[in-house]
Motif scaffolding. Structure first.
Motif, PDB file in Angstrom:
ATOM      1  N   GLU A   1       3.001   5.889  -5.982  1.00 58.42           N
ATOM      2  CA  GLU A   1       2.672   5.956  -7.406  1.00 58.42           C
ATOM      3  C   GLU A   1       1.540   6.942  -7.695  1.00 58.42           C
ATOM      4  OE1 GLU A   1       4.235   4.573  -9.796  1.00 58.42           O
ATOM      5  OE2 GLU A   1       5.156   2.685  -9.155  1.00 58.42           O
ATOM      6  N   HIS A   2       0.708   7.255  -6.688  1.00 59.48           N
ATOM      7  CA  HIS A   2      -0.487   8.050  -6.929  1.00 59.48           C
ATOM      8  C   HIS A   2      -0.471   9.414  -6.252  1.00 59.48           C
ATOM      9  CE1 HIS A   2      -1.802   4.002  -8.041  1.00 59.48           C
ATOM     10  NE2 HIS A   2      -2.719   4.579  -8.783  1.00 59.48           N
TER      11      HIS A   2
ATOM     12  N   ARG B   1       3.676   1.507  -1.578  1.00 60.30           N
ATOM     13  CA  ARG B   1       4.068   1.709  -2.969  1.00 60.30           C
ATOM     14  C   ARG B   1       2.919   2.350  -3.766  1.00 60.30           C
ATOM     15  NH1 ARG B   1       5.636  -2.339  -8.009  1.00 60.30           N
ATOM     16  NH2 ARG B   1       6.289  -0.601  -9.346  1.00 60.30           N
ATOM     17  N   TRP B   2       1.684   1.939  -3.511  1.00 56.94           N
ATOM     18  CA  TRP B   2       0.550   2.547  -4.212  1.00 56.94           C
ATOM     19  C   TRP B   2       0.497   4.047  -3.924  1.00 56.94           C
ATOM     20  CZ3 TRP B   2      -3.589   5.625  -3.469  1.00 56.94           C
ATOM     21  CH2 TRP B   2      -4.574   5.655  -4.451  1.00 56.94           C
TER      22      TRP B   2
ATOM     23  N   SER C   1      -7.511   4.927   0.043  1.00 56.76           N
ATOM     24  CA  SER C   1      -7.566   4.468  -1.356  1.00 56.76           C
ATOM     25  C   SER C   1      -6.520   3.409  -1.665  1.00 56.76           C
ATOM     26  CB  SER C   1      -7.365   5.649  -2.311  1.00 56.76           C
ATOM     27  OG  SER C   1      -8.356   6.639  -2.121  1.00 56.76           O
ATOM     28  N   ALA C   2      -5.478   3.316  -0.865  1.00 60.65           N
ATOM     29  CA  ALA C   2      -4.325   2.472  -1.180  1.00 60.65           C
ATOM     30  C   ALA C   2      -4.689   0.991  -1.259  1.00 60.65           C
ATOM     31  CB  ALA C   2      -3.232   2.682  -0.141  1.00 60.65           C
ATOM     32  N   VAL C   3      -4.123   0.326  -2.233  1.00 58.52           N
ATOM     33  CA  VAL C   3      -4.255  -1.123  -2.383  1.00 58.52           C
ATOM     34  C   VAL C   3      -2.858  -1.702  -2.552  1.00 58.52           C
ATOM     35  CG1 VAL C   3      -6.558  -1.018  -3.401  1.00 58.52           C
ATOM     36  CG2 VAL C   3      -4.550  -0.907  -4.885  1.00 58.52           C
ATOM     37  N   ASP C   4      -2.734  -3.003  -2.321  1.00 58.17           N
ATOM     38  CA  ASP C   4      -1.425  -3.654  -2.389  1.00 58.17           C
ATOM     39  C   ASP C   4      -0.848  -3.626  -3.795  1.00 58.17           C
ATOM     40  OD1 ASP C   4      -1.028  -4.360   0.277  1.00 58.17           O
ATOM     41  OD2 ASP C   4      -2.232  -6.182   0.088  1.00 58.17           O
ATOM     42  N   GLN C   5       0.444  -3.347  -3.873  1.00 54.31           N
ATOM     43  CA  GLN C   5       1.196  -3.485  -5.112  1.00 54.31           C
ATOM     44  C   GLN C   5       2.478  -4.246  -4.799  1.00 54.31           C
ATOM     45  OE1 GLN C   5       1.837   0.210  -7.196  1.00 54.31           O
ATOM     46  NE2 GLN C   5      -0.271   0.290  -7.912  1.00 54.31           N
TER      47      GLN C   5
ATOM     48  N   LYS D   1       0.830  -1.207   0.000  1.00 51.21           N
ATOM     49  CA  LYS D   1       0.000   0.000   0.000  1.00 51.21           C
ATOM     50  C   LYS D   1       0.861   1.251   0.000  1.00 51.21           C
ATOM     51  CE  LYS D   1      -4.020  -2.113   2.234  1.00 51.21           C
ATOM     52  NZ  LYS D   1      -4.946  -2.086   3.388  1.00 51.21           N
TER      53      LYS D   1
END
Length: 443
Positions: free
Chosen positions: A103-104, A99-100, A163-167, A97
């Motif tokens: 990225e965003h 990392r997400w 909002s974060a999801v696993d990456q 999360k």
């Protein structure tokens, strides 16, 4: 950390901290930040939150966020690109999360108006965007109750967190696998596989041209450039004296966002938020002999087991025995073994392995596998005065107050002392890798 054996014929230990490849950089300080408030133990503490910058060895700039709020930064500390499993991220179920979030948000998303619109925050500046992003990261990296002082930054932090999801972990910018190989004279030693996100890497052959050792492909063709997945070999002439050689690969590329950066000495672990075109490199070592035991040795931190994994392989025609952490190990010809040397969290280690023909290799570093809060059961952020940033030598200077507030404290001399002393694992023991004279391959 990973290291390669300094091979037969050399009695001088390699004192350079081992690196598994990628970027190496020096911390320049906290550059783009606003304020945040940490709520802990019934108290509120204000601290800066935002982006750090680093200067890469060989050229390039990095932007990073902190993933260890309780650990001080050391001014001009040296950092190495490091796999997640060799940092606190390895045991953090929310690492993907983080990392997400990177990225965003800023600086990957540099259109602040668009970011504000998507997050529903109201106007954002570079400083408040950096602060909001750092706050969201801290909630996942350190599991702390923290909020941004600016209302728009706080809304951004909340939106990123929810909002974060696993990456998945990003791959290394450049690495060689394995870091050490061995074999007999007259053979090609390897393969050593190139792992990189760069289109092409340059290959620097061994410095000792008189030895006749070349870097080639499997067919024996000399190699001066390679791509991801390429297999490299040390081509050793049949008449070469027992010895060792190193090859280095180098490229210019952007380091993937989300790569971890760990301090060579004890300093706040970082995670990459942005990279310019940057110089990255990796080194592997080949060792050869005409007969007998021909070991190759490498090492890397093992956070899951709380220690340093030392891997020894034997491509010779005799077994060899070594003692590590008080236990003897025998590696038969053609076999390999990995031994984990226990090291305490935050412990600096410095130990030497020696072997047949006078080769020796020194492994050193700091085991920093947990956030300071998780390691101690919860400590307050170690922050200092605006004009007294800590340095790796324990001294203070003026003119960089932003960095001081992210970590310098009265604990700094102790931390720096540990790093400088390089406490030897096992109460000062030196681990010896020796060939048992009476052993043969039949043993």
């Amino acid at each position: 950390m990973a290291g390669a054996l300094v091979g037969a014929g050399s009695a001088v230990a390699d004192e350079t901290p081992q690196h598994q490849g990628g970027a190496a950089a020096v911390l320049d300080g906290l550059k783009t930040f606003d304020r945040a408030v940490l709520h802990a133990d019934g108290r509120n503490q204000e601290l800066p939150a935002g982006l750090f910058e680093m200067t890469v060895d060989g050229g390039g700039k990095l932007k990073t966020y902190c993933i260890d709020i309780h650990n001080p930064t050391q001014d001009q500390a040296k950092y190495l690109e490091t796999p997640w499993n060799q940092t606190s991220l390895g045991s953090n179920k929310n690492a993907g999360k983080i990392r997400w979030i990177l990225e965003h948000s800023y600086p990957q998303v540099d259109d602040l108006a668009a970011l504000a619109k998507e997050a529903g925050t109201g106007p954002l500046t570079e400083k408040t965007a950096a602060a909001g992003t750092q706050v969201a990261i801290w909630r996942y990296s350190d599991n702390v109750d923290i909020e941004a002082s600016d209302s728009q930054a706080e809304k951004l932090a909340d939106w990123l967190e929810h909002s974060a999801v696993d990456q998945a972990e990003p791959k290394a910018s450049l690495a060689l696998d394995p870091a050490a190989v061995s074999g007999k004279s007259g053979e090609r030693l390897g393969p050593v596989t190139v792992r990189t996100n760069a289109g092409q890497v340059s290959v620097t052959p061994p410095a000792d041209a008189a030895s006749g050792v070349k870097v080639t492909d499997k067919a024996g063709k000399p190699v001066t450039a390679a791509a991801n997945g390429a297999e490299l070999y040390f081509d050793v002439p049949a008449g070469a004296a027992d010895g060792t050689a190193s090859l280095t690969v180098q490229a210019t590329t952007s380091v993937p966002v989300g790569r971890a950066f760990a301090g060579v000495t004890k300093s706040q672990t970082m995670i990459l938020a942005g990279s310019s075109e940057t110089t990255v490199s990796a080194t592997a070592t080949g060792t050869w002999a005409k007969k007998g035991a021909i070991p190759a040795v490498s090492a890397k931190k093992n956070c899951a087991k709380g220690g340093v994994d030392v891997t020894a392989s034997n491509e010779g025609d005799e077994a060899f025995t070594f003692e590590l952490a008080g236990v003897k190990h025998t590696i038969e010809a053609g076999k390999s073994e990995t031994v984990t040397v226990p090291v305490a969290e935050d412990q600096a280690y410095d130990f030497t392995i020696t072997g047949p023909g006078g080769f020796t290799k020194t492994f050193k570093g700091v085991l920093d596998c947990k956030t300071s809060g998780s390691a101690t059961g919860g400590t307050e952020p170690q922050t200092g005065g605006d004009k007294t940033p800590a340095t790796s030598g324990g001294s203070s200077t003026g003119g960089s107050g932003d960095l001081a507030e992210t970590g310098g404290s009265s604990a700094t001399p102790v931390i720096a002392g540990v790093a400088i002393a390089l406490v030897v694992v096992g109460g000062g023991a030196v681990f010896l890798l020796r060939k048992r004279k009476t052993q043969t391959s039949a043993q």
